[in-house]
Every structure is written in C-alpha cells, then in structure tokens.
Motif scaffolding. Structure first.
Motif, PDB file in Angstrom:
ATOM      1  N   LEU A  11       0.923  -1.192   0.031  1.00  0.00           N
ATOM      2  CA  LEU A  11      -0.086   0.118  -0.054  1.00  0.00           C
ATOM      3  C   LEU A  11       0.931   1.151  -0.051  1.00  0.00           C
ATOM      4  CD1 LEU A  11      -3.045   0.414  -0.317  1.00  0.00           C
ATOM      5  CD2 LEU A  11      -2.949   0.535   2.301  1.00  0.00           C
ATOM      6  N   LYS A  12       2.083   1.274  -0.410  1.00  0.00           N
ATOM      7  CA  LYS A  12       2.882   2.382  -0.380  1.00  0.00           C
ATOM      8  C   LYS A  12       2.541   3.376  -1.495  1.00  0.00           C
ATOM      9  CE  LYS A  12       7.359   1.305   1.457  1.00  0.00           C
ATOM     10  NZ  LYS A  12       8.969   0.939   1.228  1.00  0.00           N
ATOM     11  N   PRO A  13       2.832   4.608  -1.373  1.00  0.00           N
ATOM     12  CA  PRO A  13       2.071   5.528  -2.628  1.00  0.00           C
ATOM     13  C   PRO A  13       3.296   5.552  -3.696  1.00  0.00           C
ATOM     14  CG  PRO A  13       3.071   6.750  -0.843  1.00  0.00           C
ATOM     15  CD  PRO A  13       3.003   5.131  -0.369  1.00  0.00           C
ATOM     16  N   LEU A  59      -2.073  15.291   0.201  1.00  0.00           N
ATOM     17  CA  LEU A  59      -3.164  14.336   0.713  1.00  0.00           C
ATOM     18  C   LEU A  59      -3.471  13.499  -0.210  1.00  0.00           C
ATOM     19  CD1 LEU A  59      -4.496  13.353   3.448  1.00  0.00           C
ATOM     20  CD2 LEU A  59      -6.272  15.038   2.843  1.00  0.00           C
ATOM     21  N   ARG A  60      -3.545  12.098  -0.002  1.00  0.00           N
ATOM     22  CA  ARG A  60      -3.938  11.116  -0.932  1.00  0.00           C
ATOM     23  C   ARG A  60      -4.582   9.911  -0.147  1.00  0.00           C
ATOM     24  NH1 ARG A  60       1.658   9.841  -3.462  1.00  0.00           N
ATOM     25  NH2 ARG A  60       1.970  11.959  -2.328  1.00  0.00           N
ATOM     26  N   LYS A  70      -5.244  -2.405  -6.855  1.00  0.00           N
ATOM     27  CA  LYS A  70      -4.521  -1.171  -5.885  1.00  0.00           C
ATOM     28  C   LYS A  70      -4.889   0.176  -6.616  1.00  0.00           C
ATOM     29  CE  LYS A  70      -0.286   0.854  -4.268  1.00  0.00           C
ATOM     30  NZ  LYS A  70       1.183   0.979  -4.208  1.00  0.00           N
ATOM     31  N   SER A  71      -5.225   1.100  -6.102  1.00  0.00           N
ATOM     32  CA  SER A  71      -5.692   2.402  -6.483  1.00  0.00           C
ATOM     33  C   SER A  71      -5.178   3.583  -5.605  1.00  0.00           C
ATOM     34  CB  SER A  71      -7.234   2.528  -6.609  1.00  0.00           C
ATOM     35  OG  SER A  71      -7.749   2.415  -5.639  1.00  0.00           O
ATOM     36  N   GLU A  72      -4.962   4.575  -6.352  1.00  0.00           N
ATOM     37  CA  GLU A  72      -4.238   5.959  -5.651  1.00  0.00           C
ATOM     38  C   GLU A  72      -4.939   7.027  -6.137  1.00  0.00           C
ATOM     39  OE1 GLU A  72       0.097   7.993  -4.997  1.00  0.00           O
ATOM     40  OE2 GLU A  72       0.179   5.997  -5.360  1.00  0.00           O
ATOM     41  N   GLU A  73      -5.517   7.774  -5.262  1.00  0.00           N
ATOM     42  CA  GLU A  73      -6.050   9.121  -5.825  1.00  0.00           C
ATOM     43  C   GLU A  73      -5.422  10.244  -5.052  1.00  0.00           C
ATOM     44  OE1 GLU A  73      -8.533  10.157  -7.642  1.00  0.00           O
ATOM     45  OE2 GLU A  73      -9.465   8.184  -8.418  1.00  0.00           O
ATOM     46  N   MET A  74      -4.735  11.166  -5.750  1.00  0.00           N
ATOM     47  CA  MET A  74      -4.372  12.255  -5.301  1.00  0.00           C
ATOM     48  C   MET A  74      -5.613  13.198  -5.125  1.00  0.00           C
ATOM     49  SD  MET A  74      -1.818  14.193  -3.891  1.00  0.00           S
ATOM     50  CE  MET A  74      -0.292  13.295  -4.454  1.00  0.00           C
ATOM     51  N   MET A  75      -5.319  13.853  -3.613  1.00  0.00           N
ATOM     52  CA  MET A  75      -6.327  14.713  -3.109  1.00  0.00           C
ATOM     53  C   MET A  75      -6.144  16.077  -3.431  1.00  0.00           C
ATOM     54  SD  MET A  75      -8.012  12.400  -0.241  1.00  0.00           S
ATOM     55  CE  MET A  75      -9.371  13.487   0.563  1.00  0.00           C
ATOM     56  N   LEU A 131      -8.247  -2.345   2.057  1.00  0.00           N
ATOM     57  CA  LEU A 131      -7.828  -1.810   3.077  1.00  0.00           C
ATOM     58  C   LEU A 131      -7.762  -0.423   2.452  1.00  0.00           C
ATOM     59  CD1 LEU A 131      -5.994  -1.356   5.849  1.00  0.00           C
ATOM     60  CD2 LEU A 131      -4.061  -2.223   3.946  1.00  0.00           C
ATOM     61  N   SER A 132      -8.084   0.635   3.261  1.00  0.00           N
ATOM     62  CA  SER A 132      -7.969   2.028   2.682  1.00  0.00           C
ATOM     63  C   SER A 132      -7.329   3.043   3.670  1.00  0.00           C
ATOM     64  CB  SER A 132      -9.417   2.681   2.605  1.00  0.00           C
ATOM     65  OG  SER A 132     -10.145   2.144   1.453  1.00  0.00           O
ATOM     66  N   ARG A 133      -6.511   3.857   3.176  1.00  0.00           N
ATOM     67  CA  ARG A 133      -5.438   4.501   3.750  1.00  0.00           C
ATOM     68  C   ARG A 133      -5.531   6.105   3.217  1.00  0.00           C
ATOM     69  NH1 ARG A 133       0.370   2.602   3.968  1.00  0.00           N
ATOM     70  NH2 ARG A 133      -0.348   1.143   5.316  1.00  0.00           N
ATOM     71  N   PHE A 134      -5.374   7.025   3.980  1.00  0.00           N
ATOM     72  CA  PHE A 134      -5.414   8.463   3.973  1.00  0.00           C
ATOM     73  C   PHE A 134      -3.995   8.938   4.555  1.00  0.00           C
ATOM     74  CE2 PHE A 134      -9.939   8.060   3.766  1.00  0.00           C
ATOM     75  CZ  PHE A 134     -10.357   8.721   2.854  1.00  0.00           C
ATOM     76  N   MET A 135      -3.065   9.399   3.662  1.00  0.00           N
ATOM     77  CA  MET A 135      -1.819   9.954   4.041  1.00  0.00           C
ATOM     78  C   MET A 135      -1.316  11.049   3.115  1.00  0.00           C
ATOM     79  SD  MET A 135       0.508   6.694   2.668  1.00  0.00           S
ATOM     80  CE  MET A 135       2.090   7.363   3.418  1.00  0.00           C
ATOM     81  N   ASP A 136      -0.281  11.733   3.726  1.00  0.00           N
ATOM     82  CA  ASP A 136       0.230  12.928   2.723  1.00  0.00           C
ATOM     83  C   ASP A 136       1.771  12.917   2.536  1.00  0.00           C
ATOM     84  OD1 ASP A 136       1.792  13.441   5.335  1.00  0.00           O
ATOM     85  OD2 ASP A 136       0.515  14.496   6.230  1.00  0.00           O
ATOM     86  N   ASP A 137       2.239  13.876   1.912  1.00  0.00           N
ATOM     87  CA  ASP A 137       3.701  13.866   1.409  1.00  0.00           C
ATOM     88  C   ASP A 137       4.565  13.590   2.547  1.00  0.00           C
ATOM     89  OD1 ASP A 137       3.065  14.156  -1.197  1.00  0.00           O
ATOM     90  OD2 ASP A 137       3.467  16.357  -1.258  1.00  0.00           O
ATOM     91  N   ASP A 138       4.212  13.722   3.920  1.00  0.00           N
ATOM     92  CA  ASP A 138       5.340  13.591   4.974  1.00  0.00           C
ATOM     93  C   ASP A 138       5.173  12.252   5.377  1.00  0.00           C
ATOM     94  OD1 ASP A 138       6.470  16.018   4.910  1.00  0.00           O
ATOM     95  OD2 ASP A 138       4.678  16.763   5.894  1.00  0.00           O
ATOM     96  N   SER A 139       4.487  11.354   4.954  1.00  0.00           N
ATOM     97  CA  SER A 139       4.101   9.867   5.290  1.00  0.00           C
ATOM     98  C   SER A 139       3.254   9.519   6.410  1.00  0.00           C
ATOM     99  CB  SER A 139       5.478   8.827   5.068  1.00  0.00           C
ATOM    100  OG  SER A 139       6.228   9.060   4.056  1.00  0.00           O
TER     101      SER A 139
END
Length: 202
Positions: free
Chosen positions: A9-11, A122-123, A137-142, A177-185
């Motif tokens: 699940l790494k961005p 934030l993503r 696996k999907s990733e959405e940049m917010m 499995l869903s995760r919200f994270m930012d550029d600072d990990s």
C-alpha cells in the motif's frame, strides 16, 4: 498490519520530487508576500495573514486531518454514506459488506476537515484482495489544504468514475484496506472494509 501489506500500500513516488520544508500556517501566510503566484496558491488553501486563529477543531483533538465521511455515488441509486469520524463505526465496517452490482458505474466522494496546519499532498490509497490475493490497488491524489475555518467547515473531493467488473468470475466477496496519508508519510486514517460484487443489487 503485516509489513508485507504495508509495502503493497505504499504510495507512488515521482523521481526527483522532494517534500518541502514544513511550515506553520502563520509562516506560510507571511512567506514571500510580494510573490503573486505564491499568493494565489496560498489563497487557494485559504491562507492569509491571521488565518490560523479561526481554524476549526475540537479542543484536545490533535488530529491534523479528520476524515468525516466516505460516500459511494452510484448512477441511478441512492448514495451510500459511510461515517468515519466514529471509531466504533470503523470497527464494524469489515463485518458489514457492501453490495455492488456488476457493471455498475460509481464514484467515491470523501468529506474531510483539516486542522492545526497545512497538509501537503493528501492522497487516498486502496488495496483490494480476494481470498488473500491482491486484485487491485488504486491511488487518488487529493491535493494540499490549509486548516478549515468557520466559513468553510469541511472539504469535499470526488474521485474519478469507476465501473465494477462484470461476469461470473468477478462475483463474490472482496476485502479492502483504505488509507489516507500525506507527502510527509503521515497516515491520517486507515481502515478495513469489505464488499460483494453481485448480479443484482439485492
């Protein structure tokens, strides 16, 4: 959570991209006031001189990003809203699978609040497995956001339209499995949930 799943699940990363130095809202507000493009960027985040004082947030709540709701917007159906600001509800999610009709077109919309400081990059990340095997696996940049104020109590972001797979092979139960994270990990929220792809909505 297992370290193997952690890796899955790494961005994604952009070669050569470096995360900027962390600054407070006041520091951002005073930064290069004569730079017009930077001023426009700060305004898009709701940052101006003195903007930090009016930010929302419950007393004692140290969270920087509060995910309030995730909503499934389904063409021709009522929206399905999932409240995520309640730990008790999050715990029940994996045991209450959602039904998605095969071939259905849908979008996901997230409602969230930012407090205390500017959040950069934030993503939303999502890992889907079926019988323990990764199938998507999907990733959405917010984007980047300044703290909410009383005039703007929350942000909303609607993701790109998706289509549920069709056919007998795709029908069945899935775990996500869903995760919200930012550029600072920083991981602001992570939760497990499940869904079933069926021939009909019933």
């Amino acid at each position: 959570m297992a370290s193997h799943q952690e890796d899955e699940l790494k961005p994604s990363t952009t070669e050569g991209y470096k995360v900027g130095e962390k600054k407070s809202v006041d520091e951002y507000a005073k930064l290069d006031a004569e730079d017009e493009s930077l001023t426009r960027w700060k305004q898009s985040l709701g940052i101006g001189v003195g903007s930090a004082g009016g930010s929302l947030g419950k007393p004692g709540d140290k969270r920087k990003v509060v995910i309030l709701q995730l909503c499934l917007l389904i063409n021709g159906r009522d929206d399905v809203a999932i409240d995520l600001d309640t730990p008790e509800y999050i715990e029940k999610l994996s045991g209450k699978p959602f039904t998605i009709k095969e071939g259905a077109e849908y979008r996901m919309r997230v409602r969230f609040r930012v407090q205390h400081e500017v959040i950069s990059g934030l993503r939303y990340l999502q890992l889907v497995k079926r019988k323990g095997i990764k199938v998507d696996k999907s990733e959405e940049m917010m984007g980047s956001y300044g703290p909410n104020t009383s005039g703007n109590p929350y942000y909303e972001k609607t993701f790109a339209e998706e289509e549920a797979p069709s056919g007998m092979l795709f029908r069945g139960s899935y775990n996500a499995l869903s995760r919200f994270m930012d550029d600072d990990s920083n991981i602001h929220l992570e939760f497990n949930w499940s869904f079933e792809i069926k021939k009909s909505w019933d």
